[in-house]
Design a protein around this motif. Structure first.
Motif, PDB file in Angstrom:
ATOM      1  N   LEU A 106       0.821  -1.212   0.000  1.00 26.34           N
ATOM      2  CA  LEU A 106       0.000   0.000   0.000  1.00 26.34           C
ATOM      3  C   LEU A 106       0.860   1.269   0.000  1.00 26.34           C
ATOM      4  CD1 LEU A 106      -2.793   1.231   0.049  1.00 26.34           C
ATOM      5  CD2 LEU A 106      -2.881   0.878   2.519  1.00 26.34           C
ATOM      6  N   LEU A 107       1.947   1.251   0.764  1.00 28.66           N
ATOM      7  CA  LEU A 107       2.814   2.437   0.825  1.00 28.66           C
ATOM      8  C   LEU A 107       3.444   2.727  -0.542  1.00 28.66           C
ATOM      9  CD1 LEU A 107       4.450   1.905   4.337  1.00 28.66           C
ATOM     10  CD2 LEU A 107       2.809   3.677   3.670  1.00 28.66           C
ATOM     11  N   TYR A 108       3.879   1.681  -1.240  1.00 30.91           N
ATOM     12  CA  TYR A 108       4.414   1.932  -2.588  1.00 30.91           C
ATOM     13  C   TYR A 108       3.298   2.348  -3.548  1.00 30.91           C
ATOM     14  CZ  TYR A 108       9.078   0.402  -1.330  1.00 30.91           C
ATOM     15  OH  TYR A 108      10.318   0.321  -0.753  1.00 30.91           O
ATOM     16  N   LEU A 109       2.136   1.742  -3.378  1.00 26.64           N
ATOM     17  CA  LEU A 109       1.008   2.052  -4.267  1.00 26.64           C
ATOM     18  C   LEU A 109       0.656   3.545  -4.222  1.00 26.64           C
ATOM     19  CD1 LEU A 109      -2.090  -0.253  -4.596  1.00 26.64           C
ATOM     20  CD2 LEU A 109      -2.360   2.214  -4.632  1.00 26.64           C
ATOM     21  N   VAL A 110       0.543   4.099  -3.034  1.00 26.62           N
ATOM     22  CA  VAL A 110       0.172   5.520  -2.958  1.00 26.62           C
ATOM     23  C   VAL A 110       1.309   6.420  -3.454  1.00 26.62           C
ATOM     24  CG1 VAL A 110      -1.541   5.163  -1.123  1.00 26.62           C
ATOM     25  CG2 VAL A 110       0.799   5.844  -0.519  1.00 26.62           C
ATOM     26  N   GLN A 111       2.545   5.949  -3.324  1.00 27.23           N
ATOM     27  CA  GLN A 111       3.663   6.722  -3.867  1.00 27.23           C
ATOM     28  C   GLN A 111       3.692   6.679  -5.404  1.00 27.23           C
ATOM     29  OE1 GLN A 111       7.520   6.658  -1.275  1.00 27.23           O
ATOM     30  NE2 GLN A 111       6.449   4.761  -0.782  1.00 27.23           N
ATOM     31  N   ILE A 112       3.347   5.539  -5.980  1.00 25.91           N
ATOM     32  CA  ILE A 112       3.279   5.461  -7.448  1.00 25.91           C
ATOM     33  C   ILE A 112       2.207   6.418  -7.956  1.00 25.91           C
ATOM     34  CG2 ILE A 112       2.727   3.969  -9.425  1.00 25.91           C
ATOM     35  CD1 ILE A 112       3.787   1.594  -7.694  1.00 25.91           C
ATOM     36  N   ALA A 113       1.046   6.407  -7.297  1.00 24.46           N
ATOM     37  CA  ALA A 113      -0.023   7.332  -7.702  1.00 24.46           C
ATOM     38  C   ALA A 113       0.469   8.768  -7.616  1.00 24.46           C
ATOM     39  CB  ALA A 113      -1.252   7.127  -6.812  1.00 24.46           C
ATOM     40  N   ASP A 114       1.141   9.097  -6.524  1.00 27.14           N
ATOM     41  CA  ASP A 114       1.625  10.459  -6.298  1.00 27.14           C
ATOM     42  C   ASP A 114       2.629  10.858  -7.382  1.00 27.14           C
ATOM     43  OD1 ASP A 114       2.222  12.877  -5.115  1.00 27.14           O
ATOM     44  OD2 ASP A 114       3.442  12.034  -3.511  1.00 27.14           O
ATOM     45  N   HIS A 115       3.677  10.061  -7.552  1.00 25.41           N
ATOM     46  CA  HIS A 115       4.728  10.420  -8.505  1.00 25.41           C
ATOM     47  C   HIS A 115       4.298  10.224  -9.964  1.00 25.41           C
ATOM     48  CE1 HIS A 115       7.884  11.162  -5.487  1.00 25.41           C
ATOM     49  NE2 HIS A 115       7.220  10.266  -4.777  1.00 25.41           N
ATOM     50  N   GLY A 116       3.260   9.418 -10.191  1.00 26.90           N
ATOM     51  CA  GLY A 116       2.773   9.203 -11.556  1.00 26.90           C
ATOM     52  C   GLY A 116       1.644  10.157 -11.926  1.00 26.90           C
ATOM     53  N   GLY A 117       1.232  10.986 -10.971  1.00 24.61           N
ATOM     54  CA  GLY A 117       0.201  11.990 -11.280  1.00 24.61           C
ATOM     55  C   GLY A 117      -1.201  11.423 -11.394  1.00 24.61           C
ATOM     56  N   VAL A 118      -1.495  10.354 -10.636  1.00 28.26           N
ATOM     57  CA  VAL A 118      -2.818   9.736 -10.687  1.00 28.26           C
ATOM     58  C   VAL A 118      -3.634  10.130  -9.455  1.00 28.26           C
ATOM     59  CG1 VAL A 118      -4.051   7.525 -10.542  1.00 28.26           C
ATOM     60  CG2 VAL A 118      -2.046   7.746 -12.040  1.00 28.26           C
ATOM     61  N   ASP A 119      -4.874  10.568  -9.670  1.00 26.71           N
ATOM     62  CA  ASP A 119      -5.820  10.800  -8.570  1.00 26.71           C
ATOM     63  C   ASP A 119      -6.413   9.443  -8.205  1.00 26.71           C
ATOM     64  OD1 ASP A 119      -8.152  11.178  -7.049  1.00 26.71           O
ATOM     65  OD2 ASP A 119      -8.628  13.082  -8.023  1.00 26.71           O
ATOM     66  N   LEU A 120      -5.908   8.854  -7.116  1.00 25.80           N
ATOM     67  CA  LEU A 120      -6.218   7.463  -6.804  1.00 25.80           C
ATOM     68  C   LEU A 120      -7.694   7.249  -6.493  1.00 25.80           C
ATOM     69  CD1 LEU A 120      -4.957   4.689  -6.510  1.00 25.80           C
ATOM     70  CD2 LEU A 120      -4.349   5.263  -4.162  1.00 25.80           C
ATOM     71  N   GLU A 121      -8.306   8.174  -5.766  1.00 23.99           N
ATOM     72  CA  GLU A 121      -9.719   7.981  -5.408  1.00 23.99           C
ATOM     73  C   GLU A 121     -10.633   8.072  -6.637  1.00 23.99           C
ATOM     74  OE1 GLU A 121     -11.140   9.019  -1.511  1.00 23.99           O
ATOM     75  OE2 GLU A 121      -9.349  10.247  -1.190  1.00 23.99           O
ATOM     76  N   ALA A 122     -10.313   8.990  -7.536  1.00 21.12           N
ATOM     77  CA  ALA A 122     -11.101   9.083  -8.766  1.00 21.12           C
ATOM     78  C   ALA A 122     -10.910   7.825  -9.621  1.00 21.12           C
ATOM     79  CB  ALA A 122     -10.693  10.330  -9.562  1.00 21.12           C
ATOM     80  N   ALA A 123      -9.661   7.355  -9.713  1.00 23.47           N
ATOM     81  CA  ALA A 123      -9.379   6.145 -10.506  1.00 23.47           C
ATOM     82  C   ALA A 123     -10.121   4.946  -9.935  1.00 23.47           C
ATOM     83  CB  ALA A 123      -7.872   5.876 -10.537  1.00 23.47           C
ATOM     84  N   LEU A 124     -10.168   4.864  -8.605  1.00 20.11           N
ATOM     85  CA  LEU A 124     -10.833   3.749  -7.941  1.00 20.11           C
ATOM     86  C   LEU A 124     -12.330   3.758  -8.232  1.00 20.11           C
ATOM     87  CD1 LEU A 124     -10.246   1.407  -5.964  1.00 20.11           C
ATOM     88  CD2 LEU A 124     -10.841   2.956  -4.107  1.00 20.11           C
TER      89      LEU A 124
END
Lengths: 104, 104, 104, 104
Positions: free
Chosen positions: D70-88
């Motif tokens: 999970l910690l890497y997942l949220v960092q990938i979203a952050d550094h990759g420019g993805v809005d994780l909640e919207a994507a979900l």
């Protein structure tokens, strides 16, 4: 086909397609893991028992994924400077020491 | 060492340790993926360039992980009923069709 | 959306499709790894620099794969009996001890 | 803790350790896959049934690995420019269309 023949053939294949810049061990390790997971996907919803009695289609698919993993594996050894057969013999010897057989 | 000799040796190794019940293709595919990821770990913080010039220690470690992946790979082929050499030749032929060489 | 709401929603989704027999932590862990590798595939031939400036299409694809991993992740926590938020706080505390900050 | 708070906290954590040069989406995707495979390893020799009744030690270990992913997942979203909640939310909607429920 022996390993070094296969490695040479794959080097030629990559060279004929201008793929050399991509053939770093880092990238090839990523590609091998991706293929390992495609193989894993075949089994993800099967019971362990079902995985022992595959259909012809599943077995054909499995053969493709095994080949994909193996092709990247020998390329990683090649580009990483590893003598695969020597490493394998060393590992088999290490495993025999690490896991002594059960006495009955 | 040829593949079927290696497969027979690994069957004997597993049998001497009462590991047969665990040797389903499903479980072996999981184990192979775990080993592929241990190999991936070697490269995770390296640049692509660094991955091309490994230290002796890194190369030795790489040889161990490559062997671990290969050992599970030949066992999956064995327990899954796949003729690995035939599958490999088929895959090489398919790849040559799928990726035609660049004309210069 | 909070985690337990999401977990309940996913349990209902699985139940409406008769998927419960497949929802073991073992199978879900395989599925999560498959999705992690699909995410990895996006980056396998990119340079580290290219991975920092994704196109809109790549970013959209990345969002899908991140979601797939996350959806399996919260289901593994649910079916494996793990309180994910408590585990996360514990891990953050452990990481702070394991990796002390650099003094400047 | 919400996702953007966690992402900011992880950025600060990386910055305090001079880890920013390593935090590319490519590298973080490798690290996340490595952690996913460490989670997979917990289950590799368990039956699906055994994976449903983990010991306290196994559950604690599982919580650590889930957190690492999970910690890497949220960092990938952050550094990759993805809005994780919207994507979900988008992915949940797509899944509902792709897999209609059994009941008519």
């Amino acid at each position: 086909m022996d390993i070094s023949t296969l490695q040479q053939r794959l080097r030629q294949f990559a060279s004929d397609r201008d793929w050399q810049p991509y053939q770093t061990p880092k990238n090839l390790a990523m590609a091998m893991t991706v293929e390992a997971a495609e193989l894993l996907e075949i089994f993800q919803w099967l019971t362990p028992e079902q995985s022992l009695s595959l259909s012809d289609d599943q077995r054909c698919h499995l053969g493709e994924e095994l080949s994909d993993v193996l092709l990247y594996l020998v390329q990683i050894a090649d580009h990483g400077g590893v003598d695969l057969e020597a490493a394998l013999e060393r590992k088999l010897a290490m495993n025999a020491i690490k896991h002594p057989p059960k006495k009955s």
